[in-house]
Design a protein around this motif. Sequence first.
Motif, mmCIF file in Angstrom:
data_model
loop_
_atom_site.group_PDB
_atom_site.id
_atom_site.type_symbol
_atom_site.label_atom_id
_atom_site.label_comp_id
_atom_site.label_asym_id
_atom_site.label_seq_id
_atom_site.Cartn_x
_atom_site.Cartn_y
_atom_site.Cartn_z
ATOM 1 N N TYR A 58 0.829 -1.199 0.000
ATOM 2 C CA TYR A 58 0.000 0.000 0.000
ATOM 3 C C TYR A 58 0.868 1.254 0.000
ATOM 4 O O TYR A 58 0.622 2.174 -0.757
ATOM 5 N N GLU A 72 -1.835 -4.888 3.262
ATOM 6 C CA GLU A 72 -3.223 -4.675 3.667
ATOM 7 C C GLU A 72 -3.389 -4.672 5.189
ATOM 8 O O GLU A 72 -4.017 -3.779 5.751
ATOM 9 N N LYS A 109 -8.400 4.782 -2.688
ATOM 10 C CA LYS A 109 -9.856 4.684 -2.752
ATOM 11 C C LYS A 109 -10.431 6.054 -3.076
ATOM 12 O O LYS A 109 -11.308 6.191 -3.913
ATOM 13 N N SER A 110 -9.894 7.079 -2.379
ATOM 14 C CA SER A 110 -10.342 8.453 -2.621
ATOM 15 C C SER A 110 -9.323 9.434 -2.058
ATOM 16 O O SER A 110 -8.453 9.058 -1.282
ATOM 17 N N GLU A 122 -7.455 8.235 1.178
ATOM 18 C CA GLU A 122 -7.985 7.056 1.849
ATOM 19 C C GLU A 122 -7.647 5.865 0.972
ATOM 20 O O GLU A 122 -7.891 5.877 -0.239
ATOM 21 N N LEU A 123 -7.061 4.839 1.572
ATOM 22 C CA LEU A 123 -6.632 3.658 0.842
ATOM 23 C C LEU A 123 -7.714 2.576 0.876
ATOM 24 O O LEU A 123 -8.660 2.652 1.665
ATOM 25 N N GLU A 124 -7.557 1.571 0.034
ATOM 26 C CA GLU A 124 -8.536 0.485 -0.070
ATOM 27 C C GLU A 124 -8.756 -0.249 1.252
ATOM 28 O O GLU A 124 -9.820 -0.793 1.485
ATOM 29 N N ASN A 125 -7.747 -0.255 2.130
ATOM 30 C CA ASN A 125 -7.884 -0.943 3.413
ATOM 31 C C ASN A 125 -8.402 -0.020 4.522
ATOM 32 O O ASN A 125 -8.443 -0.408 5.681
ATOM 33 N N LYS A 128 -5.529 6.052 6.170
ATOM 34 C CA LYS A 128 -5.463 7.397 5.592
ATOM 35 C C LYS A 128 -4.022 7.882 5.616
ATOM 36 O O LYS A 128 -3.303 7.657 6.588
#
Length: 152
Positions: A58, A72, A109-110, A122-125, A128
Amino acid sequence: MKLLIDQSPDNEEVEITIKCGMIDPGLEKLIEQIRLYSFSITAKKEGRTYPISLSDIYYFESIDNRTFLYAEHEVYECGLRLYELEQQLTKTDFARVSKSCILNVRMLKSVRALLNGKMEAELENGEKVIINRHYVEKLKRKLGLAGGEKDV
């Protein structure tokens, strides 16, 4: 485009050959993904050494002159410095987002704007990461958003 796959027990390792006239942006992206898939980083956790695939990472973070890589749900210590990682990862989906962090943009993610030109990723897991204002434009270029005010 043709895709040829030669599967045989005689093949000892995976070999990928790309034959093309010119490398266009789409092909460049494919090459980057192949590099990301085939490259791993050696890291340590609890006295054991593990090869960690770049596609599972990540982000990298430097804390107190030590470099850590975050998967993750796991954290490993990496023997490389951030500047060494940055050099090795230039043609991949990793981007420097602060003095102490290199982020895998595939895990985004966003993002949202914060004060003083910073951003929060913000990450997939669910983790932040703060993107320093000095690195925002570089990240936008990596994402193909340079010059535009698009949301990620």
